[in-house]
Design a protein around this motif. Structure first.
Motif, mmCIF file in Angstrom:
data_model
loop_
_atom_site.group_PDB
_atom_site.id
_atom_site.type_symbol
_atom_site.label_atom_id
_atom_site.label_comp_id
_atom_site.label_asym_id
_atom_site.label_seq_id
_atom_site.Cartn_x
_atom_site.Cartn_y
_atom_site.Cartn_z
ATOM 1 N N ALA A 22 114.067 101.647 -36.648
ATOM 2 C CA ALA A 22 114.217 100.751 -37.535
ATOM 3 C C ALA A 22 114.116 99.408 -37.425
ATOM 4 O O ALA A 22 113.565 98.417 -37.927
ATOM 5 C CB ALA A 22 115.462 101.005 -38.619
ATOM 6 N N TRP A 23 115.056 98.886 -36.379
ATOM 7 C CA TRP A 23 115.139 97.468 -36.236
ATOM 8 C C TRP A 23 113.705 97.068 -35.296
ATOM 9 O O TRP A 23 113.284 96.123 -35.678
ATOM 10 C CB TRP A 23 116.185 97.307 -34.757
ATOM 11 N N ARG A 25 110.788 98.366 -36.042
ATOM 12 C CA ARG A 25 109.633 98.493 -37.076
ATOM 13 C C ARG A 25 109.960 96.982 -37.860
ATOM 14 O O ARG A 25 108.958 96.319 -38.094
ATOM 15 C CB ARG A 25 109.895 99.401 -38.140
ATOM 16 N N TRP A 26 111.146 96.592 -38.277
ATOM 17 C CA TRP A 26 111.612 95.471 -39.078
ATOM 18 C C TRP A 26 111.068 94.155 -38.223
ATOM 19 O O TRP A 26 110.425 93.404 -38.608
ATOM 20 C CB TRP A 26 112.773 95.359 -39.559
ATOM 21 N N THR A 27 111.342 94.170 -36.964
ATOM 22 C CA THR A 27 110.846 93.067 -35.963
ATOM 23 C C THR A 27 109.458 93.011 -35.542
ATOM 24 O O THR A 27 108.872 91.911 -35.741
ATOM 25 C CB THR A 27 111.654 93.159 -34.634
ATOM 26 N N GLY A 30 107.518 93.080 -39.619
ATOM 27 C CA GLY A 30 108.017 92.385 -40.948
ATOM 28 C C GLY A 30 107.882 90.816 -40.576
ATOM 29 O O GLY A 30 107.324 90.151 -41.410
ATOM 30 N N GLY A 83 114.276 85.305 -40.337
ATOM 31 C CA GLY A 83 114.439 86.834 -40.586
ATOM 32 C C GLY A 83 114.535 87.378 -39.125
ATOM 33 O O GLY A 83 115.203 88.171 -38.622
ATOM 34 N N LEU A 87 117.779 89.190 -37.354
ATOM 35 C CA LEU A 87 117.314 90.632 -36.843
ATOM 36 C C LEU A 87 117.955 90.508 -35.129
ATOM 37 O O LEU A 87 118.602 91.589 -34.787
ATOM 38 C CB LEU A 87 115.918 90.898 -36.723
#
Length: 155
Positions: A22-23, A25-27, A30, A83, A87
């Motif tokens: 998940a981290w 993907r967000w990094t 996102g 962001g 993160l």
């Protein structure tokens, strides 16, 4: 792993120090997505919505969609590095090592390359509140002088 070893991850195990999916993907998606969305808002404001200010030689000022694009672009441009920093710090607090991941490298590259669009986004917001570029005489400003129009009769 040895069959008698405990299933808990040891401190030397690489899976214990790598960030979660998940981290990543967000990094990886996102942060670059925010940079690209901010750059798209700059293009919208400069190219697509630019004709909203003048209609039939009358200056109407920036339209609502120009305001939305300018402020949304600036918000995305500022949210991308913030962001990424959040993160990254969150990963370090959890004991992960985000420095060696491709997602972190990609996000950092987009944050660095996103500096130019960030300046353009800030300029776009400034341009919303700049005075009338034609000087207040609608189409009688510099554009008319360059087109060969004479605003007053000679003599």
């Amino acid at each position: 792993m040895h069959p008698t070893a405990s299933p808990a991850a040891s401190p030397t195990d690489s899976s214990a120090t790598s960030p979660s999916a998940a981290w990543r993907r967000w990094t990886g998606f996102g942060v670059p997505g925010l940079v690209l969305l901010g750059a798209a808002c700059v293009v919208l404001q400069a190219a697509v919505f630019d004709h909203d200010t003048f209609h039939d030689c009358h200056y109407f000022g920036p339209s609502l969609r120009m305001h939305i694009a300018a402020w949304a672009g600036l918000a995305c441009g500022l949210a991308a590095p913030a962001g990424y920093a959040a993160l990254f710090r969150g990963a370090v607090r959890r004991g992960w090592r985000p420095q060696g991941t491709r997602a972190s490298a990609l996000a950092l590259a987009f944050v660095i390359l996103g500096v130019l669009p960030l300046f353009l986004e800030a300029f776009g917001v400034w341009a919303l509140y700049a005075p009338d570029p034609s000087g207040g005489d609608d189409c009688g400003g510099l554009a008319s002088a360059l087109a060969g129009a004479v605003p007053y009769a000679a003599g």
